[in-house]
Design an enzyme around this catalytic site. Structure first.
Site, PDB file in Angstrom:
ATOM      1  N   GLU A 329       0.817  -1.232   0.000  1.00  0.00           N
ATOM      2  CA  GLU A 329       0.000   0.000   0.000  1.00  0.00           C
ATOM      3  C   GLU A 329       0.842   1.271   0.000  1.00  0.00           C
ATOM      4  O   GLU A 329       0.602   2.177   0.789  1.00  0.00           O
ATOM      5  CB  GLU A 329      -0.969  -0.027   1.189  1.00  0.00           C
ATOM      6  CG  GLU A 329      -1.869  -1.256   1.171  1.00  0.00           C
ATOM      7  CD  GLU A 329      -2.895  -1.286   2.309  1.00  0.00           C
ATOM      8  OE1 GLU A 329      -2.802  -0.448   3.214  1.00  0.00           O
ATOM      9  OE2 GLU A 329      -3.783  -2.153   2.260  1.00  0.00           O
ATOM     10  N   ASN A 372       2.409  -4.747  -3.350  1.00  0.00           N
ATOM     11  CA  ASN A 372       1.008  -5.153  -3.151  1.00  0.00           C
ATOM     12  C   ASN A 372       0.166  -3.919  -2.847  1.00  0.00           C
ATOM     13  O   ASN A 372       0.606  -3.036  -2.103  1.00  0.00           O
ATOM     14  CB  ASN A 372       0.972  -6.120  -1.951  1.00  0.00           C
ATOM     15  CG  ASN A 372      -0.347  -6.817  -1.767  1.00  0.00           C
ATOM     16  OD1 ASN A 372      -0.911  -7.350  -2.728  1.00  0.00           O
ATOM     17  ND2 ASN A 372      -0.864  -6.833  -0.540  1.00  0.00           N
ATOM     18  N   HIS A 407     -10.059  -6.355  -2.486  1.00  0.00           N
ATOM     19  CA  HIS A 407     -11.117  -6.238  -1.475  1.00  0.00           C
ATOM     20  C   HIS A 407     -12.288  -5.561  -2.185  1.00  0.00           C
ATOM     21  O   HIS A 407     -12.301  -4.347  -2.356  1.00  0.00           O
ATOM     22  CB  HIS A 407     -10.644  -5.407  -0.284  1.00  0.00           C
ATOM     23  CG  HIS A 407      -9.562  -6.070   0.504  1.00  0.00           C
ATOM     24  ND1 HIS A 407      -9.788  -7.215   1.247  1.00  0.00           N
ATOM     25  CD2 HIS A 407      -8.248  -5.781   0.652  1.00  0.00           C
ATOM     26  CE1 HIS A 407      -8.653  -7.588   1.828  1.00  0.00           C
ATOM     27  NE2 HIS A 407      -7.703  -6.741   1.484  1.00  0.00           N
ATOM     28  N   GLU A 436      -5.591 -10.746  -1.765  1.00  0.00           N
ATOM     29  CA  GLU A 436      -6.405 -10.589  -0.554  1.00  0.00           C
ATOM     30  C   GLU A 436      -7.898 -10.522  -0.885  1.00  0.00           C
ATOM     31  O   GLU A 436      -8.649  -9.764  -0.277  1.00  0.00           O
ATOM     32  CB  GLU A 436      -6.010  -9.296   0.192  1.00  0.00           C
ATOM     33  CG  GLU A 436      -4.550  -9.195   0.534  1.00  0.00           C
ATOM     34  CD  GLU A 436      -4.214  -7.968   1.378  1.00  0.00           C
ATOM     35  OE1 GLU A 436      -5.129  -7.323   1.929  1.00  0.00           O
ATOM     36  OE2 GLU A 436      -3.019  -7.650   1.479  1.00  0.00           O
ATOM     37  N   ASP A 438     -11.705 -10.574  -1.071  1.00  0.00           N
ATOM     38  CA  ASP A 438     -12.956 -10.901  -0.404  1.00  0.00           C
ATOM     39  C   ASP A 438     -14.039 -10.067  -1.057  1.00  0.00           C
ATOM     40  O   ASP A 438     -13.764  -9.065  -1.703  1.00  0.00           O
ATOM     41  CB  ASP A 438     -12.911 -10.752   1.134  1.00  0.00           C
ATOM     42  CG  ASP A 438     -12.235  -9.505   1.634  1.00  0.00           C
ATOM     43  OD1 ASP A 438     -12.139  -8.522   0.866  1.00  0.00           O
ATOM     44  OD2 ASP A 438     -11.810  -9.491   2.808  1.00  0.00           O
TER      45      ASP A 438
HETATM   46  C1  XIL Z   1      -5.897  -6.819   8.099  1.00  0.00           C
HETATM   47  C2  XIL Z   1      -6.041  -8.034   8.993  1.00  0.00           C
HETATM   48  O1  XIL Z   1      -6.835  -8.999   8.329  1.00  0.00           O
HETATM   49  C3  XIL Z   1      -6.686  -7.631  10.310  1.00  0.00           C
HETATM   50  O2  XIL Z   1      -6.749  -8.742  11.190  1.00  0.00           O
HETATM   51  C4  XIL Z   1      -5.879  -6.513  10.940  1.00  0.00           C
HETATM   52  O3  XIL Z   1      -6.535  -6.074  12.115  1.00  0.00           O
HETATM   53  C5  XIL Z   1      -5.733  -5.357   9.966  1.00  0.00           C
HETATM   54  O4  XIL Z   1      -5.152  -5.818   8.764  1.00  0.00           O
HETATM   55  N1  XIL Z   1      -4.902  -4.879   3.484  1.00  0.00           N
HETATM   56  C6  XIL Z   1      -3.817  -5.601   3.898  1.00  0.00           C
HETATM   57  C7  XIL Z   1      -3.933  -6.539   5.025  1.00  0.00           C
HETATM   58  O5  XIL Z   1      -2.769  -5.552   3.232  1.00  0.00           O
HETATM   59  O6  XIL Z   1      -2.739  -6.645   5.745  1.00  0.00           O
HETATM   60  C8  XIL Z   1      -5.061  -6.158   5.953  1.00  0.00           C
HETATM   61  O7  XIL Z   1      -5.197  -7.175   6.935  1.00  0.00           O
HETATM   62  C9  XIL Z   1      -6.330  -5.943   5.172  1.00  0.00           C
HETATM   63  C10 XIL Z   1      -6.169  -4.833   4.168  1.00  0.00           C
END
Ligand code: XIL
Length: 656
Positions: A329, A372, A407, A436, A438
């Site tokens: 990020e 990422n 996401h 990641e 979802d």
């Molecule tokens: C999230 C975790 O899933 C949580 O448990 C934590 O509290 C916060 O981070 N982007 C990312 C991940 O790169 O590392 C994040 O993970 C979700 C968003």
């Protein structure tokens, strides 16, 4: 050994169990219903009974009748001199490893104590080393009302000390606690008669899940190893977990997950070495302990800490972790140069990214190194990321791949925007991964549902279907796809961007396959998937497994429809639909494979295969088929050379 007797919960808490009625065609084994909670402890502090609660240090713990949440007694802790002092209960003989417990306690500040923040935690010790796990974070409490602290906890390590306690964020006010309940819902067995996602995607890319240690235990572990061949520790490799204080590394959680992955033949994605979140404050403090300002000395100090951190973390894992999200990020599309104004950037400019990649390459020369980010489908962000990667690659910075977090939600983004995201990076000659994914059931942060509405779950399934179709079309570019969680019982979206009940993953809270799972595995079953989380009227349970839109065959004619749902080198997924043309109470379907095909798993029925001859019998729940009904089952099988459909079928011994 448990010290306490288990008994059923009082009605109110037992009511939390979701009752399940299946009101859709049974195209797969119906989801098992959630079991009722089992109470392990229920402490009411009546009759001067402290139930074994004690002080953590020199404070005083005693039953009080000054106030009570129920009955006439509560537990009063007074004489606190430090914020961490509070009532504590040993649960060493009460909690089992791998079981997800619910802890609930009511808290109130003693009269005249004003207000503060309280939290509920667990202290555990392994080989003398203590760890403190927060179960419920800081919550406002006062002397005017009772406040409930309720959260979930899974013990994931072997311990010699385990206790639950209440403390405050600040101040030493006296506190009352009451009605402590420790309970758990017995795990529902996972479905073993459905295809493994990793098999269905075998010819395309590994499929991963983000996990924490509890997902490597019990029923969760069975679900994980059945469906996934890659894992990403969701938090355990972040800086706050691996190096909470300078030079002291902790790998217990990451090692447990890496060991599980190795034992189960899974890949591990290392997430993440550099991020603006979950990084301890000490990293950005100067030599005197004050927050760093952008000076040459501070830049040198920060980059040396980065160097040491990467050597410590990546060096520890060696070849066990072959992919690293080196930076996470770092893009801000609203900046002209596209770079996020993080502490990293403020102190070190672009050099923190260059250093991170170069050091990681040096320590792990064989690993794939990723940049990422989220919203990489949004054109402005995508293009800024593209520009940065091009620049760094031109400089010789060793970047191997771009990670798209994905996401997303049930309505966003479109397939074409997601396709443009992948296409954009093709000319750069980098690997790409979905890291990641979802699919939130919510389309804005104002929405909140107590349970996921069925139409959202269906929309979600089509989003999974469409995006996975896209990923499969680009499997020459995508070297892995990961979903951010194993099942809906544990998702970061329950607290982000607001606290609400989200359900973004492939399996529900009881670990059963959702329509989203079928969106990837076999989209023809999306609408027919039972939804354990949505109670509906049982009066409309259909008697066959045919999709509702299927036209029944004319009575009296027996029909078998054989279909190859998907095929890859060496394997295929097949589906057989049988409309017997007469009412049956049980069925046996037979055929002969012409080209040496061999079934490795079959669902919605039992099977035997002897040579070329296959015999499939009904499952316990789909034996009865009405005269105008049909039944469908599916399987995964191997093939080589030719994969012809069987020439003929029998149903209950007669040709069909
Ligand atoms: C999230 C975790 O899933 C949580 O448990 C934590 O509290 C916060 O981070 N982007 C990312 C991940 O790169 O590392 C994040 O993970 C979700 C968003």
């Amino acid at each position: 050994m448990r010290a306490n007797t288990r008994r059923r919960l009082p009605f109110a808490l037992a009511g939390l169990a979701v009752s399940v009625a299946v009101a859709v065609p049974l195209a797969t084994a119906p989801s098992a219903s959630a079991a009722e909670p089992v109470t392990v402890a229920n402490h009411t502090f009546e009759n001067n009974d402290t139930h074994g609660w004690a002080p953590r240090a020199d404070e005083t713990v005693a039953v009080s009748t000054a106030v009570a949440h129920s009955g006439t007694g509560s537990l009063l802790v007074s004489g606190r001199t430090r914020t961490w002092e509070g009532p504590t209960l040993s649960v060493l003989d009460t909690m089992d490893k791998g079981v997800r417990y619910t802890l609930s306690v009511w808290v109130r500040v003693a009269a005249g104590g004003g207000s503060t923040q309280a939290r509920l935690s667990v202290e555990r010790r392994t080989a003398g080393t203590p760890s403190y796990d927060q179960v419920v974070g800081n919550t406002n409490v006062s002397d005017g009302a009772w406040v409930n602290l309720q959260g979930q906890y899974t013990l994931a390590h072997d311990v010699e000390f385990l206790s639950v306690y209440v403390e405050t964020a600040s101040g030493t006010a006296s506190l009352h606690i009451d009605d402590f309940v420790l309970s758990y819902v017995p795990a529902t067995p996972i479905q073993t008669d459905i295809p493994s996602v990793k098999d269905v995607l075998a010819s395309h890319f590994p499929i991963g899940a983000a996990i924490s240690v509890p997902q490597t235990l019990g029923e969760h572990a069975r679900l994980l190893s059945k469906h996934f061949n890659s894992v990403t520790p969701g938090n355990a490799l972040k800086w706050d977990a691996t190096e909470p204080t300078e030079g002291t590394f902790r790998f217990a959680d990451a090692d447990a997950m890496v060991d599980f992955a190795r034992a189960n033949g899974m890949e591990v994605r290392g997430h993440t070495l550099v991020w603006h979140n979950q990084t301890p404050a000490w990293v950005f403090n100067d030599a005197s302990g004050a927050p760093m300002t952008p000076t040459a000395a501070n830049k040198a100090l920060l980059l040396s800490r980065l160097d040491a951190h990467i050597r410590g973390v990546v060096g520890h894992h060696g070849a066990d972790i072959a992919t690293w999200d080196v930076v996470n990020e770092v893009i801000d599309e609203n900046q002209a140069d596209g770079l996020r104004r993080s502490k990293w950037y403020e102190i070190a400019g672009l050099d923190y990214i260059r250093t991170a990649f170069r050091v990681t390459r040096e320590v792990a020369p064989g690993a794939k190194l990723y940049i990422n980010d989220y919203n990489t489908n949004v054109p402005a962000k995508r293009d800024k990321l593209y520009n940065l990667v091009s620049q760094l690659k031109a400089e010789g910075v060793p970047i191997d791949g771009v990670g798209h977090q994905m996401h997303v939600n049930v309505d966003w983004p479109s397939v074409s925007e997601s396709e443009a995201m992948i296409q954009k990076f093709v000319p750069l000659d980098v690997d790409q991964q979905v890291t990641e994914m979802d699919v939130s059931i919510y389309t804005n942060s104002g929405e909140s549902f107590p349970t996921p509405p069925r139409d959202r779950l269906i929309r979600q399934a089509y989003k999974y279907r469409d995006l996975f179709d896209l990923y499969k079309r680009y499997s020459s570019e995508l070297t892995s796809v990961t979903v951010w969680g194993l099942a809906d019982d544990d998702t970061w979206l329950d607290t982000f961007p607001v606290v609400r009940n989200d359900a973004p993953l492939l399996f529900d809270e009881q670990l059963q396959a959702k329509p989203a799972y079928w969106g990837i595995v076999d989209p023809t079953r999306i609408e027919a998937t039972p939804t354990a989380t949505v109670p509906t009227s049982p009066s409309v349970v259909p008697t066959t497994s045919a999709p509702p839109t299927t036209t029944p065959p004319p009575a009296g004619s027996c029909q078998v429809t054989y279909r190859v749902v998907g095929q890859w080198p060496g394997g295929f997924q097949g589906e057989v639909r049988v409309a017997p043309g007469q009412a049956l109470t049980s069925w046996t379907v037979g055929w002969s494979f012409a080209n040496g095909q061999r079934i490795s798993q079959l669902w919605s029925g039992g099977y035997t295969q002897s040579g070329a001859t296959v015999t499939v019998t009904n499952a316990s729940w789909n034996g009865s088929v009405p005269a105008n009904g049909s039944v469908t089952f599916g399987f995964v099988a191997s093939w080589t050379g030719t994969n012809a459909a069987p020439a003929s079928f029998t149903v209950n011994g007669a040709a069909c």
